[in-house]
Write an enzyme that holds these catalytic residues in place. Structure first.
Site, PDB file in Angstrom:
ATOM      1  N   CYS A 138       0.844  -1.196   0.000  1.00 17.84           N
ATOM      2  CA  CYS A 138       0.000   0.000   0.000  1.00 17.84           C
ATOM      3  C   CYS A 138       0.878   1.245   0.000  1.00 17.84           C
ATOM      4  CB  CYS A 138      -0.892  -0.028   1.243  1.00 17.84           C
ATOM      5  SG  CYS A 138      -1.889   1.452   1.497  1.00 17.84           S
TER       6      CYS A 138
ATOM      7  N   THR B 106       0.622   3.500   2.104  1.00 17.01           N
ATOM      8  CA  THR B 106       0.993   3.670   3.509  1.00 17.01           C
ATOM      9  C   THR B 106       2.294   2.946   3.812  1.00 17.01           C
ATOM     10  OG1 THR B 106      -1.319   3.868   4.178  1.00 17.01           O
ATOM     11  CG2 THR B 106       0.252   3.251   5.886  1.00 17.01           C
TER      12      THR B 106
ATOM     13  N   HIS C 265       5.154   4.999   2.657  1.00 14.12           N
ATOM     14  CA  HIS C 265       5.459   6.057   3.626  1.00 14.12           C
ATOM     15  C   HIS C 265       6.300   5.500   4.771  1.00 14.12           C
ATOM     16  CE1 HIS C 265       3.076   9.366   2.028  1.00 14.12           C
ATOM     17  NE2 HIS C 265       2.051   8.549   1.852  1.00 14.12           N
TER      18      HIS C 265
ATOM     19  N   GLU D  61      -2.608  -5.271   3.696  1.00 14.54           N
ATOM     20  CA  GLU D  61      -3.359  -5.804   2.557  1.00 14.54           C
ATOM     21  C   GLU D  61      -2.936  -7.260   2.368  1.00 14.54           C
ATOM     22  OE1 GLU D  61      -2.752  -3.335  -0.862  1.00 14.54           O
ATOM     23  OE2 GLU D  61      -3.362  -1.493   0.159  1.00 14.54           O
TER      24      GLU D  61
ATOM     25  N   CYS E  92     -13.347  -0.071  18.444  1.00 12.70           N
ATOM     26  CA  CYS E  92     -13.506  -0.341  19.879  1.00 12.70           C
ATOM     27  C   CYS E  92     -14.808  -1.041  20.232  1.00 12.70           C
ATOM     28  CB  CYS E  92     -13.367   0.955  20.670  1.00 12.70           C
ATOM     29  SG  CYS E  92     -14.786   2.092  20.525  1.00 12.70           S
TER      30      CYS E  92
ATOM     31  N   CYS F 250     -17.776   3.074  21.484  1.00 10.83           N
ATOM     32  CA  CYS F 250     -18.070   4.495  21.302  1.00 10.83           C
ATOM     33  C   CYS F 250     -19.449   4.671  20.657  1.00 10.83           C
ATOM     34  CB  CYS F 250     -16.995   5.170  20.454  1.00 10.83           C
ATOM     35  SG  CYS F 250     -16.968   4.638  18.724  1.00 10.83           S
TER      36      CYS F 250
ATOM     37  N   CYS G 275     -15.325   5.059  14.046  1.00 10.26           N
ATOM     38  CA  CYS G 275     -14.833   4.876  15.415  1.00 10.26           C
ATOM     39  C   CYS G 275     -13.671   5.817  15.709  1.00 10.26           C
ATOM     40  CB  CYS G 275     -14.387   3.430  15.620  1.00 10.26           C
ATOM     41  SG  CYS G 275     -13.648   3.104  17.237  1.00 10.26           S
TER      42      CYS G 275
ATOM     43  N   ASP H 287      -4.628  12.654 -14.548  1.00 12.37           N
ATOM     44  CA  ASP H 287      -3.352  12.464 -13.849  1.00 12.37           C
ATOM     45  C   ASP H 287      -2.281  13.124 -14.702  1.00 12.37           C
ATOM     46  OD1 ASP H 287      -1.020  11.211 -12.407  1.00 12.37           O
ATOM     47  OD2 ASP H 287      -2.615  10.032 -11.481  1.00 12.37           O
TER      48      ASP H 287
ATOM     49  N   LEU I  14     -10.682  11.189  -0.901  1.00 15.63           N
ATOM     50  CA  LEU I  14      -9.854  10.145  -0.304  1.00 15.63           C
ATOM     51  C   LEU I  14      -8.381  10.537  -0.286  1.00 15.63           C
ATOM     52  CD1 LEU I  14      -9.935   7.126   0.770  1.00 15.63           C
ATOM     53  CD2 LEU I  14      -9.198   6.500  -1.537  1.00 15.63           C
TER      54      LEU I  14
END
Length: 345
Positions: free
Chosen positions: A42, A44, A47, A68, A97, A100, A111, A199, A266
């Site tokens: 991903c 992420t 990063h 993933e 959780c 909440c 959440c 793009d 997103l």
């Protein structure tokens, strides 16, 4: 089963990931231990590899990363009743959780106490990953392991695209990364009239064309207003899917929206991201932030899309063995790849 496994670990606060032997996660009463067959990389994870400012603030070291994946159940906790050893599964990477207000109202994706697999707790870049029973998603026999491994990002695309009614609408997608392309495919399959994706990366634009997006625009060379005129649009876009996190793309989207248009966002914006809020106000635009997937309605819909014939396989451009993980991350970091899937078996 050995009590040790190999895993990709963020073991040092610097650029890179390292293959190490670590303990197999312990299985609690309500947990499911999954033997990972396929992992996907991903943004992420990139990063985290790059050890950028976000990663430095967010990721504890050491940490098994990745979220993933697909695999099969290796062990179940003593209180687990819904699944059995050997079952093919994937899993929701956001652990909520359950206590909440939003969780108790059935809005788990909102959440406030969400923990991310591979971010806040050990992830799926290992031979095994352990998640709560409530996060496990069974995979039908007619869906392959590699497609199941990219359900997490596909779910982001589905959640974003289905935020608003698409039937008969003109849709603009900014950002032709894998999630942007999948969002455009969902919009097209959900009854949108015109679907335009923009793009500035030639590889990503070519990939969008390969997957059948009708109107692919190189924003570095083409004027979006001219494209709209050429395809018969007389008013602005009804729905926008902002997937790029790029300020120029978002500003162009706002300019090209019809009055009363709806934008699902997103793409993660960098610091100093500026837009003209007066245009948002006077065009009466509806902006909605998106994070993750709606649990578990999005999973139901993305499985249905694939079973209904939506072919995502061309979005996977690199298939590698896990020991070649550096090649996979190099492809992702280059910006010249679609999804990269790593084989653990």
């Amino acid at each position: 089963m050995s009590n040790m496994m190999k895993a990709l670990v963020k073991s040092k606060p610097e650029v890179g990931l390292w293959m190490e032997n670590v303990p197999v996660p312990e299985v609690g009463p309500n947990d499911v231990l999954i033997r990972v067959k396929k992992s996907a990389i991903c943004g992420t994870d990139v990063h985290i590899w790059n050890w950028d400012q976000w990663a430095q603030k967010t990721i504890p070291v050491p940490m098994v990363v990745g979220h993933e994946f697909s695999g099969e159940i290796a062990e179940i906790g003593s209180a687990v009743t819904r699944y059995h050893v050997g079952e093919r599964v994937s899993g929701e990477g956001h652990i909520v959780c359950g206590k909440c207000r939003n969780c108790r109202a059935g809005r788990g994706h909102l959440c406030r106490n969400t923990l991310g697999v591979g971010v806040n707790r050990p992830g799926s870049f290992g031979e095994f990953v352990c998640i709560p029973e409530s996060n496990v998603v069974p995979i039908p026999d007619d869906i392959s392991d590699e497609i199941a491994a990219i359900f997490d990002p596909f779910g982001n695309a589905v959640h974003t695209a289905l935020s608003f009614d698409l039937v008969g609408e003109d849709v603009l997608v900014t950002g032709a990364g894998p999630i942007g392309i999948m969002g455009a495919l969902v919009a097209k399959r959900s009854g949108a009239r015109k679907v335009v994706i923009t793009d500035i990366n030639p590889h990503r634009l070519d990939l969008a064309r390969k997957l059948g997006i009708d109107h692919v625009v190189d924003a570095s060379k083409e004027n979006l207003a001219d494209v709209m005129k050429a395809i018969g649009m007389t008013e602005g876009f009804d729905v926008g899917l902002e997937m790029s996190g790029a300020a120029p793309a978002f500003r162009d989207m706002i300019d090209k929206m019809n009055n009363g248009g709806k934008i699902a966002i997103l793409g993660i914006a960098p610091a100093g991201f500026e837009i003209d809020w007066n245009k948002v106000i006077f065009k009466m635009l509806n902006l909605k932030g998106i994070y993750g997937r709606e649990m578990f309605e999005t999973w139901y819909k993305m499985i249905a899309f694939v079973q209904g014939g939506l072919d995502l396989s061309p979005i996977i451009t690199h298939r590698i063995k896990i020991d070649d993980f550096r090649d996979g991350f190099e492809a992702m970091r280059s910006g010249n790849s679609g999804k990269v899937v790593m084989d653990w078996m």
